[in-house]
Design a protein around this motif. Structure first.
Motif, mmCIF file in Angstrom:
data_model
loop_
_atom_site.group_PDB
_atom_site.id
_atom_site.type_symbol
_atom_site.label_atom_id
_atom_site.label_comp_id
_atom_site.label_asym_id
_atom_site.label_seq_id
_atom_site.Cartn_x
_atom_site.Cartn_y
_atom_site.Cartn_z
ATOM 1 N N TYR A 130 0.811 -1.222 0.000
ATOM 2 C CA TYR A 130 0.000 0.000 0.000
ATOM 3 C C TYR A 130 0.848 1.277 0.000
ATOM 4 C CZ TYR A 130 -3.160 -3.716 0.661
ATOM 5 O OH TYR A 130 -3.791 -4.901 0.459
ATOM 6 N N TYR A 163 12.947 -3.103 -4.909
ATOM 7 C CA TYR A 163 11.642 -3.765 -4.858
ATOM 8 C C TYR A 163 11.818 -5.241 -4.481
ATOM 9 C CZ TYR A 163 7.422 -5.967 -6.778
ATOM 10 O OH TYR A 163 6.288 -6.727 -6.954
ATOM 11 N N ARG A 164 11.392 -5.593 -3.259
ATOM 12 C CA ARG A 164 11.523 -6.949 -2.705
ATOM 13 C C ARG A 164 12.968 -7.471 -2.787
ATOM 14 N NH1 ARG A 164 7.014 -5.441 -1.712
ATOM 15 N NH2 ARG A 164 5.126 -6.718 -1.637
ATOM 16 N N TYR A 195 -2.520 5.004 -2.250
ATOM 17 C CA TYR A 195 -2.942 3.729 -2.826
ATOM 18 C C TYR A 195 -4.473 3.696 -2.771
ATOM 19 C CZ TYR A 195 -1.793 -1.059 -4.179
ATOM 20 O OH TYR A 195 -1.626 -2.228 -4.871
ATOM 21 N N LYS A 226 -9.114 -9.789 0.780
ATOM 22 C CA LYS A 226 -8.687 -10.537 -0.413
ATOM 23 C C LYS A 226 -7.506 -11.482 -0.240
ATOM 24 C CE LYS A 226 -6.589 -6.509 -2.664
ATOM 25 N NZ LYS A 226 -6.575 -5.820 -3.920
ATOM 26 N N SER A 238 2.049 -12.991 -1.947
ATOM 27 C CA SER A 238 2.313 -12.983 -3.394
ATOM 28 C C SER A 238 3.366 -14.032 -3.716
ATOM 29 C CB SER A 238 2.845 -11.625 -3.837
ATOM 30 O OG SER A 238 1.935 -10.613 -3.512
ATOM 31 N N PHE A 240 4.644 -14.473 -6.808
ATOM 32 C CA PHE A 240 5.565 -13.874 -7.782
ATOM 33 C C PHE A 240 5.715 -12.385 -7.485
ATOM 34 C CE2 PHE A 240 3.258 -17.262 -10.089
ATOM 35 C CZ PHE A 240 4.309 -18.035 -10.540
ATOM 36 N N ASN A 242 5.772 -8.494 -9.017
ATOM 37 C CA ASN A 242 5.209 -7.805 -10.176
ATOM 38 C C ASN A 242 6.367 -7.490 -11.124
ATOM 39 O OD1 ASN A 242 2.472 -7.711 -9.425
ATOM 40 N ND2 ASN A 242 2.831 -5.963 -8.084
ATOM 41 N N ALA A 273 0.902 -5.520 -13.130
ATOM 42 C CA ALA A 273 0.246 -6.293 -12.074
ATOM 43 C C ALA A 273 0.235 -7.773 -12.471
ATOM 44 C CB ALA A 273 -1.174 -5.786 -11.842
ATOM 45 N N TRP A 276 -3.047 -9.686 -12.490
ATOM 46 C CA TRP A 276 -3.894 -9.495 -13.689
ATOM 47 C C TRP A 276 -3.450 -10.441 -14.811
ATOM 48 C CZ3 TRP A 276 -3.360 -7.993 -18.819
ATOM 49 C CH2 TRP A 276 -4.526 -7.550 -19.467
ATOM 50 N N GLU A 279 -4.595 -13.855 -13.951
ATOM 51 C CA GLU A 279 -6.064 -13.959 -14.093
ATOM 52 C C GLU A 279 -6.453 -14.081 -15.573
ATOM 53 O OE1 GLU A 279 -8.260 -10.907 -12.040
ATOM 54 O OE2 GLU A 279 -10.144 -11.497 -12.997
ATOM 55 N N LYS A 284 -7.132 -17.823 -12.078
ATOM 56 C CA LYS A 284 -7.733 -17.337 -10.820
ATOM 57 C C LYS A 284 -8.832 -18.311 -10.366
ATOM 58 C CE LYS A 284 -9.243 -12.982 -8.817
ATOM 59 N NZ LYS A 284 -9.422 -11.560 -9.086
ATOM 60 N N GLN A 297 -7.371 -13.300 -5.308
ATOM 61 C CA GLN A 297 -6.083 -12.661 -5.632
ATOM 62 C C GLN A 297 -5.233 -13.704 -6.349
ATOM 63 O OE1 GLN A 297 -3.419 -11.378 -6.306
ATOM 64 N NE2 GLN A 297 -3.215 -9.357 -5.419
ATOM 65 N N ALA A 298 -5.130 -13.578 -7.661
ATOM 66 C CA ALA A 298 -4.493 -14.627 -8.458
ATOM 67 C C ALA A 298 -2.991 -14.747 -8.206
ATOM 68 C CB ALA A 298 -4.757 -14.373 -9.942
ATOM 69 N N GLU A 334 8.678 -14.638 -5.829
ATOM 70 C CA GLU A 334 8.994 -13.839 -4.644
ATOM 71 C C GLU A 334 9.323 -14.788 -3.494
ATOM 72 O OE1 GLU A 334 6.701 -11.814 -1.451
ATOM 73 O OE2 GLU A 334 6.348 -10.374 -3.063
HETATM 74 N N1 EPU Z 1 -5.196 -7.806 -10.187
HETATM 75 C C1 EPU Z 1 -6.035 -8.518 -10.979
HETATM 76 N N2 EPU Z 1 -6.382 -9.791 -10.622
HETATM 77 C C2 EPU Z 1 -5.942 -10.365 -9.487
HETATM 78 C C3 EPU Z 1 -5.065 -9.628 -8.663
HETATM 79 C C4 EPU Z 1 -4.703 -8.350 -9.032
HETATM 80 O O1 EPU Z 1 -6.479 -8.059 -12.026
HETATM 81 O O2 EPU Z 1 -6.305 -11.513 -9.230
HETATM 82 C C5 EPU Z 1 -4.798 -6.434 -10.593
HETATM 83 C C6 EPU Z 1 -5.844 -5.376 -10.302
HETATM 84 O O3 EPU Z 1 -5.838 -4.491 -11.377
HETATM 85 C C7 EPU Z 1 -5.303 -4.643 -9.088
HETATM 86 C C8 EPU Z 1 -3.817 -4.758 -9.310
HETATM 87 O O4 EPU Z 1 -3.640 -6.041 -9.924
HETATM 88 O O5 EPU Z 1 -5.723 -3.342 -9.076
HETATM 89 C C9 EPU Z 1 -2.984 -4.703 -8.051
HETATM 90 O O6 EPU Z 1 -3.471 -5.675 -7.146
HETATM 91 P P1 EPU Z 1 -3.228 -5.539 -5.564
HETATM 92 O O7 EPU Z 1 -3.550 -4.178 -5.105
HETATM 93 O O8 EPU Z 1 -3.902 -6.686 -4.888
HETATM 94 O O9 EPU Z 1 -1.665 -5.653 -5.414
HETATM 95 P P2 EPU Z 1 -0.592 -6.612 -6.074
HETATM 96 O O10 EPU Z 1 0.236 -5.808 -7.016
HETATM 97 O O11 EPU Z 1 -1.217 -7.862 -6.590
HETATM 98 C C10 EPU Z 1 1.264 -6.020 -4.320
HETATM 99 C C11 EPU Z 1 2.195 -6.733 -3.394
HETATM 100 C C12 EPU Z 1 1.451 -7.222 -2.159
HETATM 101 C C13 EPU Z 1 0.843 -6.017 -1.458
HETATM 102 C C14 EPU Z 1 -0.096 -5.296 -2.443
HETATM 103 C C15 EPU Z 1 -0.648 -4.021 -1.880
HETATM 104 C C16 EPU Z 1 3.896 -7.693 -4.810
HETATM 105 C C17 EPU Z 1 4.460 -8.934 -5.420
HETATM 106 N N3 EPU Z 1 2.802 -7.849 -4.080
HETATM 107 O O12 EPU Z 1 0.308 -6.976 -4.789
HETATM 108 O O13 EPU Z 1 2.407 -7.800 -1.283
HETATM 109 O O14 EPU Z 1 0.125 -6.405 -0.311
HETATM 110 O O15 EPU Z 1 0.653 -4.944 -3.643
HETATM 111 O O16 EPU Z 1 0.345 -3.045 -1.826
HETATM 112 O O17 EPU Z 1 4.460 -6.619 -5.003
HETATM 113 C C18 EPU Z 1 3.436 -9.875 -0.739
HETATM 114 O O18 EPU Z 1 4.503 -9.376 -1.126
HETATM 115 O O19 EPU Z 1 3.396 -11.056 -0.301
HETATM 116 C C19 EPU Z 1 2.223 -9.105 -0.826
HETATM 117 C C20 EPU Z 1 1.027 -9.608 -0.498
#
Ligand code: EPU
Length: 338
Positions: A130, A163-164, A195, A226, A238, A240, A242, A273, A276, A279, A284, A297-298, A334
């Motif tokens: 976030y 980043y990570r 965020y 989620k 996560s 993987f 991003n 992402a 995405w 998915e 997903k 959360q895929a 990851e």
């Molecule tokens: N999205 C999809 N489908 C999905 C999941 C995500 O379309 O099934 C798209 C959506 O557009 C969404 C965007 O991806 O708006 C971003 O999704 P989300 O906010 O859930 O964040 P993320 O990029 O998937 C990252 C971190 C998370 C962290 C969140 C919030 C990484 C690898 N993961 O996830 O960290 O909680 O942002 O900041 O950078 C972790 O590292 O274990 C972890 C959970």
């Protein structure tokens, strides 16, 4: 310090994978570290230091010594006009440290609420969520240098956070055991609610005045809605990272897939992402036997009970292949595969 033999690691990894380790010990002091490492050396055993086990996928039994970092303590070691300096031992649970800071109104890690894992693992992979990363509040850490058996200090620059990523995952991999970290937290909060989901959640909560407590609660609500609770469904967050792409790749992808979520990262770099991408490849909500891809959360792979680490790893490989085929992007894990 006690060293036990042939125990299950199910309770020591948030994926809940039921593999066994030949030897296991918990360390509570630097002396314990020395003793554990000398046991491993004497018996020519490989060893692995774990914290909360929240970023590991075990794919087989471990032939060696698992060392669980259980160093505990949290204290305010210093304060100046604008900051509190909070020192926490590596074996503390990260979210417990966050709650302690929120209770005392020390600002800066509220966005990092409810991240599973230990304090010692936080700098290793520069945890983030976030819009905030550990590096934004990091002051220094102390780590045990295994080859020379000495304790060394690392400041923000020394850690080479990205980043990570940190120097402990790259150049200095397997050379140090993190003992404690010191955070620099603000007396006057600078809230980070950029965020999108946080603003929406605060509105839903009818929050009229911002506070570290309100933001922490918003983050807890979003994560709980989620991300599966590892106590109920095994997972490591996560799976993987991003992927990072350049401007040219970003332009091409946007042309071909207009709704693709791409965010600016560092200079001339962009983050796609991965959730995405996964998915879009139809994964997903996928489930076979007890392993699958989370329905909300895929990016999160899950163990519904009795999945084998190898099954989850094979699923990650299949996901990676289909993402590469459709988008030409290779995903990077990851999670550490052991
Ligand atoms: N999205 C999809 N489908 C999905 C999941 C995500 O379309 O099934 C798209 C959506 O557009 C969404 C965007 O991806 O708006 C971003 O999704 P989300 O906010 O859930 O964040 P993320 O990029 O998937 C990252 C971190 C998370 C962290 C969140 C919030 C990484 C690898 N993961 O996830 O960290 O909680 O942002 O900041 O950078 C972790 O590292 O274990 C972890 C959970």
């Amino acid at each position: 310090m006690e060293i036990v033999q042939n125990i299950s690691l199910k309770a020591f990894n948030t994926f809940g994978i039921d593999v066994r380790t030949q030897y296991f010990t918990e360390i509570e002091s630097v002396d314990d570290i020395r003793e554990a490492l000398s046991f491993a050396n004497k018996n020519q055993l490989p060893y692995l230091v774990i914290g909360g086990g929240s970023n590991i996928l075990f794919t087989q039994n471990f032939q060696g010594l698992i060392i669980k970092n259980n160093l505990k303590s949290i204290e305010v070691i210093h304060e100046d006009q604008n900051n509190y300096y909070i020192k926490s031992s590596a074996g503390e649970v990260w979210h417990q440290l966050v709650l302690y800071c929120i209770e005392n109104n020390y600002a800066g890690i509220e966005n990092l609420s409810l991240i599973p894992g230990s304090v010692g693992a936080a700098p290793l992979q520069n945890i983030g969520a976030y819009g905030v990363e550990l590096k934004d509040v990091f002051y220094e850490l102390e780590a045990y240098h295994i080859p020379t058996q000495t304790i060394e200090k690392f400041d923000l620059n020394d850690c080479a956070f990205d980043y990570r990523e940190s120097i402990f995952k790259t150049k200095l991999k397997n050379q140090y055991i993190i003992l404690n970290i010191t955070l620099q937290l603000k007396k006057n909060p600078q809230f980070n609610i950029e965020y999108g989901a946080i603003k929406e959640e605060l509105e839903k909560m009818n929050c009229t005045s911002l506070s570290v407590k309100a933001i922490s609660q918003a983050v807890i609500n979003i994560r709980s809605s989620k991300l599966p609770n590892p106590k109920e469904i095994g997972n490591a967050g996560s799976f993987f990272k991003n992927p990072i792409i350049n401007q040219e790749q970003s332009g091409q992808l946007k042309k071909e897939f207009p709704s693709i979520p791409i965010y600016p990262s560092k200079a001339n770099q962009f983050k796609v992402a991965a959730g995405w991408l996964i998915e879009q490849c139809g994964w997903k909500g996928f489930r076979k036997a007890d392993y699958g891809c989370h329905a909300k959360q895929a990016l999160v792979l899950v163990n519904y009970g009795t999945a084998k680490g190898q099954e989850i790893f094979d699923l990650s490989t299949a996901i990676n292949e289909s993402v590469f085929e459709k988008f030409g992007i290779e995903l990077e894990c990851e999670v550490n595969i052991v």
